[in-house]
Design a protein around this motif. Structure first.
Motif, PDB file in Angstrom:
ATOM      1  N   ILE A   9      -2.985  -5.865   9.739  1.00  0.00           N
ATOM      2  CA  ILE A   9      -4.477  -5.873   9.979  1.00  0.00           C
ATOM      3  C   ILE A   9      -5.085  -4.371   9.730  1.00  0.00           C
ATOM      4  O   ILE A   9      -5.165  -3.826  10.926  1.00  0.00           O
ATOM      5  CB  ILE A   9      -5.274  -6.618  10.663  1.00  0.00           C
ATOM      6  CG1 ILE A   9      -4.505  -7.610  10.790  1.00  0.00           C
ATOM      7  CG2 ILE A   9      -6.639  -6.107  11.096  1.00  0.00           C
ATOM      8  CD1 ILE A   9      -5.183  -9.075  11.522  1.00  0.00           C
ATOM      9  N   ASN A  10      -5.276  -3.809   9.083  1.00  0.00           N
ATOM     10  CA  ASN A  10      -5.638  -2.144   8.375  1.00  0.00           C
ATOM     11  C   ASN A  10      -6.744  -1.910   7.631  1.00  0.00           C
ATOM     12  O   ASN A  10      -6.622  -2.533   6.969  1.00  0.00           O
ATOM     13  CB  ASN A  10      -4.127  -1.398   8.467  1.00  0.00           C
ATOM     14  CG  ASN A  10      -4.322  -0.228   8.011  1.00  0.00           C
ATOM     15  OD1 ASN A  10      -5.541   0.320   7.786  1.00  0.00           O
ATOM     16  ND2 ASN A  10      -3.496   1.082   8.485  1.00  0.00           N
ATOM     17  N   GLU A  11      -7.918  -1.913   8.518  1.00  0.00           N
ATOM     18  CA  GLU A  11      -9.086  -1.394   7.726  1.00  0.00           C
ATOM     19  C   GLU A  11      -9.292  -0.893   6.910  1.00  0.00           C
ATOM     20  O   GLU A  11      -9.824  -1.027   5.938  1.00  0.00           O
ATOM     21  CB  GLU A  11     -10.054  -0.249   8.977  1.00  0.00           C
ATOM     22  CG  GLU A  11     -10.572  -2.073  10.231  1.00  0.00           C
ATOM     23  CD  GLU A  11     -11.528  -1.198  10.995  1.00  0.00           C
ATOM     24  OE1 GLU A  11     -12.457   0.247  10.111  1.00  0.00           O
ATOM     25  OE2 GLU A  11     -11.535  -1.448  11.532  1.00  0.00           O
ATOM     26  N   ARG A  12      -8.591   0.241   6.517  1.00  0.00           N
ATOM     27  CA  ARG A  12      -7.564   1.081   5.145  1.00  0.00           C
ATOM     28  C   ARG A  12      -7.628   0.629   3.992  1.00  0.00           C
ATOM     29  O   ARG A  12      -7.749   0.654   3.038  1.00  0.00           O
ATOM     30  CB  ARG A  12      -7.100   2.267   5.781  1.00  0.00           C
ATOM     31  CG  ARG A  12      -6.700   3.168   4.553  1.00  0.00           C
ATOM     32  CD  ARG A  12      -5.648   4.275   4.999  1.00  0.00           C
ATOM     33  NE  ARG A  12      -6.058   4.765   6.060  1.00  0.00           N
ATOM     34  CZ  ARG A  12      -5.406   6.062   6.234  1.00  0.00           C
ATOM     35  NH1 ARG A  12      -4.868   6.441   5.793  1.00  0.00           N
ATOM     36  NH2 ARG A  12      -5.395   7.088   7.515  1.00  0.00           N
ATOM     37  N   PHE A  13      -6.273  -0.715   4.117  1.00  0.00           N
ATOM     38  CA  PHE A  13      -6.132  -2.122   3.204  1.00  0.00           C
ATOM     39  C   PHE A  13      -6.802  -3.227   3.126  1.00  0.00           C
ATOM     40  O   PHE A  13      -6.107  -3.563   2.020  1.00  0.00           O
ATOM     41  CB  PHE A  13      -4.485  -1.896   3.360  1.00  0.00           C
ATOM     42  CG  PHE A  13      -3.590  -0.221   3.132  1.00  0.00           C
ATOM     43  CD1 PHE A  13      -3.958  -0.159   1.796  1.00  0.00           C
ATOM     44  CD2 PHE A  13      -3.466   0.968   3.830  1.00  0.00           C
ATOM     45  CE1 PHE A  13      -3.122   1.664   1.274  1.00  0.00           C
ATOM     46  CE2 PHE A  13      -2.814   1.434   3.753  1.00  0.00           C
ATOM     47  CZ  PHE A  13      -3.325   2.269   2.691  1.00  0.00           C
ATOM     48  N   VAL A  14      -8.016  -3.196   4.044  1.00  0.00           N
ATOM     49  CA  VAL A  14      -8.130  -4.831   3.895  1.00  0.00           C
ATOM     50  C   VAL A  14      -8.539  -5.220   3.132  1.00  0.00           C
ATOM     51  O   VAL A  14      -9.176  -4.801   2.415  1.00  0.00           O
ATOM     52  CB  VAL A  14      -8.779  -4.978   5.141  1.00  0.00           C
ATOM     53  CG1 VAL A  14      -9.891  -4.272   4.857  1.00  0.00           C
ATOM     54  CG2 VAL A  14      -9.483  -6.489   5.431  1.00  0.00           C
ATOM     55  N   ASP A  15      -8.610  -6.674   2.449  1.00  0.00           N
ATOM     56  CA  ASP A  15      -8.500  -7.515   1.321  1.00  0.00           C
ATOM     57  C   ASP A  15      -7.858  -6.361  -0.315  1.00  0.00           C
ATOM     58  O   ASP A  15      -8.585  -6.142  -1.251  1.00  0.00           O
ATOM     59  CB  ASP A  15      -9.746  -7.593   0.710  1.00  0.00           C
ATOM     60  CG  ASP A  15      -9.965  -8.912   1.681  1.00  0.00           C
ATOM     61  OD1 ASP A  15      -9.360  -9.614   2.193  1.00  0.00           O
ATOM     62  OD2 ASP A  15     -11.595  -7.710   2.230  1.00  0.00           O
ATOM     63  N   ARG A  16      -6.671  -5.559  -0.095  1.00  0.00           N
ATOM     64  CA  ARG A  16      -6.438  -4.707  -1.622  1.00  0.00           C
ATOM     65  C   ARG A  16      -4.904  -4.307  -1.465  1.00  0.00           C
ATOM     66  O   ARG A  16      -4.683  -3.713  -2.916  1.00  0.00           O
ATOM     67  CB  ARG A  16      -7.043  -3.334  -0.917  1.00  0.00           C
ATOM     68  CG  ARG A  16      -8.566  -2.442  -0.674  1.00  0.00           C
ATOM     69  CD  ARG A  16      -8.468  -1.265  -0.196  1.00  0.00           C
ATOM     70  NE  ARG A  16      -9.944  -0.690   0.055  1.00  0.00           N
ATOM     71  CZ  ARG A  16     -11.201  -0.350  -0.308  1.00  0.00           C
ATOM     72  NH1 ARG A  16     -10.733   0.278  -1.531  1.00  0.00           N
ATOM     73  NH2 ARG A  16     -12.183   0.211   0.148  1.00  0.00           N
ATOM     74  N   LEU A  17      -4.785  -5.095  -0.644  1.00  0.00           N
ATOM     75  CA  LEU A  17      -3.189  -5.262  -1.116  1.00  0.00           C
ATOM     76  C   LEU A  17      -2.580  -6.683  -1.535  1.00  0.00           C
ATOM     77  O   LEU A  17      -3.537  -7.179  -0.857  1.00  0.00           O
ATOM     78  CB  LEU A  17      -2.730  -4.722   0.740  1.00  0.00           C
ATOM     79  CG  LEU A  17      -2.112  -3.820   1.056  1.00  0.00           C
ATOM     80  CD1 LEU A  17      -2.025  -3.363   2.052  1.00  0.00           C
ATOM     81  CD2 LEU A  17      -2.054  -2.312  -0.301  1.00  0.00           C
ATOM     82  N   GLU A  18      -1.896  -6.292  -2.497  1.00  0.00           N
ATOM     83  CA  GLU A  18      -0.835  -7.895  -2.918  1.00  0.00           C
ATOM     84  C   GLU A  18       0.653  -7.995  -3.059  1.00  0.00           C
ATOM     85  O   GLU A  18       0.715  -6.571  -3.783  1.00  0.00           O
ATOM     86  CB  GLU A  18      -1.783  -8.286  -4.635  1.00  0.00           C
ATOM     87  CG  GLU A  18      -1.265  -9.570  -5.389  1.00  0.00           C
ATOM     88  CD  GLU A  18      -2.003  -9.942  -6.866  1.00  0.00           C
ATOM     89  OE1 GLU A  18      -1.631 -10.088  -7.113  1.00  0.00           O
ATOM     90  OE2 GLU A  18      -3.486 -10.122  -6.172  1.00  0.00           O
ATOM     91  N   MET A  19       1.695  -8.302  -2.329  1.00  0.00           N
ATOM     92  CA  MET A  19       3.060  -8.004  -2.603  1.00  0.00           C
ATOM     93  C   MET A  19       3.384  -9.241  -3.688  1.00  0.00           C
ATOM     94  O   MET A  19       2.501 -10.237  -2.970  1.00  0.00           O
ATOM     95  CB  MET A  19       3.661  -7.719  -0.864  1.00  0.00           C
ATOM     96  CG  MET A  19       4.697  -8.072  -1.452  1.00  0.00           C
ATOM     97  SD  MET A  19       5.247  -6.848   0.316  1.00  0.00           S
ATOM     98  CE  MET A  19       7.586  -7.658   0.121  1.00  0.00           C
ATOM     99  N   SER A  20       3.945  -9.079  -4.290  1.00  0.00           N
ATOM    100  CA  SER A  20       4.513 -10.304  -5.792  1.00  0.00           C
ATOM    101  C   SER A  20       5.809 -10.593  -4.801  1.00  0.00           C
ATOM    102  O   SER A  20       6.638 -10.405  -3.805  1.00  0.00           O
ATOM    103  CB  SER A  20       5.585  -9.248  -6.637  1.00  0.00           C
ATOM    104  OG  SER A  20       5.705 -10.680  -7.474  1.00  0.00           O
ATOM    105  N   ILE A  21       5.602 -12.395  -4.421  1.00  0.00           N
ATOM    106  CA  ILE A  21       6.868 -12.701  -4.253  1.00  0.00           C
ATOM    107  C   ILE A  21       8.132 -13.094  -4.864  1.00  0.00           C
ATOM    108  O   ILE A  21       8.813 -13.377  -4.761  1.00  0.00           O
ATOM    109  CB  ILE A  21       6.667 -14.545  -3.541  1.00  0.00           C
ATOM    110  CG1 ILE A  21       5.462 -14.808  -4.901  1.00  0.00           C
ATOM    111  CG2 ILE A  21       5.106 -14.439  -2.610  1.00  0.00           C
ATOM    112  CD1 ILE A  21       5.589 -16.458  -4.520  1.00  0.00           C
ATOM    113  N   GLN A  22       7.888 -12.039  -6.044  1.00  0.00           N
ATOM    114  CA  GLN A  22       9.292 -12.611  -7.652  1.00  0.00           C
ATOM    115  C   GLN A  22       9.999 -11.329  -7.046  1.00  0.00           C
ATOM    116  O   GLN A  22      11.518 -11.341  -6.987  1.00  0.00           O
ATOM    117  CB  GLN A  22       8.205 -13.194  -8.481  1.00  0.00           C
ATOM    118  CG  GLN A  22       8.216 -14.125  -8.855  1.00  0.00           C
ATOM    119  CD  GLN A  22       7.111 -14.422  -8.333  1.00  0.00           C
ATOM    120  OE1 GLN A  22       6.704 -13.732  -8.663  1.00  0.00           O
ATOM    121  NE2 GLN A  22       6.333 -16.173  -7.957  1.00  0.00           N
ATOM    122  N   THR A  23       9.006 -10.327  -6.909  1.00  0.00           N
ATOM    123  CA  THR A  23      10.167  -8.616  -6.822  1.00  0.00           C
ATOM    124  C   THR A  23       9.719  -7.888  -5.821  1.00  0.00           C
ATOM    125  O   THR A  23      10.150  -7.030  -5.754  1.00  0.00           O
ATOM    126  CB  THR A  23       9.136  -8.213  -8.695  1.00  0.00           C
ATOM    127  OG1 THR A  23       8.122  -7.943  -8.173  1.00  0.00           O
ATOM    128  CG2 THR A  23      10.002  -8.538  -9.399  1.00  0.00           C
TER     129      THR A  23
END
Length: 262
Positions: A74-88
């Motif tokens: 929970i980091n205001e700098r990155f809120v709603d901006r990150l998406e991590m692939s569950i495959q790679t």
């Protein structure tokens, strides 16, 4: 200079030179775009842990552990901006901003051991469209038209004049929020193609010069001066005639009211 201004200045310089010795891979990206950092994992195994960190503080921003869904700090700098692939395990940063420039580290922990990869991400601000205007202060009766190409609030850019595909002149800056202007003189009615270009290592913006629209011959200053002299002369004559008429009328009135001498 504040610490944040100093950091932005470093980013601006990097936006010009675009390399970093503290990372395995350097990526330059435009503000508001997306960038994906590849963890170089073909497929996440059940026992794998993939951890993403950011900045000099090594702040944990994203993680996958034992094939569970990604968790994000929970980091205001990155809120709603990150998406991590569950495959790679690759990390995508969406709608990226200047504040997201910096060093990213991914740590991969598996049965085969631990490995790490570092990414230097450089975010460059979007470029404005150059504005071409006539420099009216340089207007004269010569056969040349003086122009200015200007941009405002830019950093880490180069501003250039081109004649066709040939570079005529340029100016570069790495400071913050500065305004740039680059002059050019062209002949009236010439048919060459001129353009003003602003660019950084990622992109550019171009404005083409319309000579017919901007470069109309200056007014003849000699004729203007002669016309002004004539107008002043006419006004002086009119004022003089009116003054004489008033004086004549005054003397007549005095003469009519004077007593007769026997």
């Amino acid at each position: 200079m504040s610490m944040w201004s100093f950091i932005l200045l470093l980013i601006s310089v990097q936006c010009v030179f675009g390399t970093s010795s503290d990372a395995d891979e350097t990526l330059s990206v435009m503000e508001d775009d997306s960038v994906t950092l590849h963890a170089d994992v073909s497929a996440i195994k059940r026992e794998d842990q993939i951890l993403w960190r950011f900045g000099p503080e090594n702040s944990r921003i994203a993680e996958i552990y034992k094939q569970n869904m990604p968790t994000y700090d929970i980091n205001e700098r990155f809120v709603d901006r990150l998406e991590m692939s569950i495959q790679t395990g690759s990390l995508t940063i969406k709608n990226i901003g200047i504040q997201h420039s910096g060093l990213y580290k991914v740590t991969i922990i598996s049965n085969g051991g631990t490995s790490e990869k570092r990414f230097r991400v450089i975010v460059c601000a979007r470029l404005p469209i150059p504005n071409i205007t006539r420099d009216s202060s340089q207007c004269s009766s010569s056969s040349y038209c003086s122009l200015l190409c200007s941009v405002v609030n830019v950093s880490a850019v180069t501003l250039s004049w081109y004649k066709g595909n040939s570079l005529l002149s340029s100016i570069s800056v790495s400071d913050l929020s500065i305004s740039l202007s680059l002059p050019l003189e062209v002949e009236y009615q010439e048919n060459n193609i001129y353009s003003c270009v602003i660019n950084n290592p990622i992109t550019n913006q171009t404005t083409h010069l319309n000579i017919t629209q901007l470069c109309q011959p200056c007014a003849d200053t000699t004729r203007c001066g002669s016309a002004e002299a004539v107008i002043r002369l006419v006004v002086s004559v009119v004022v003089g005639v009116a003054t004489v008429a008033v004086l004549v009328d005054h003397f007549r009135s005095v003469s009519d009211t004077s007593p007769l001498v026997p």
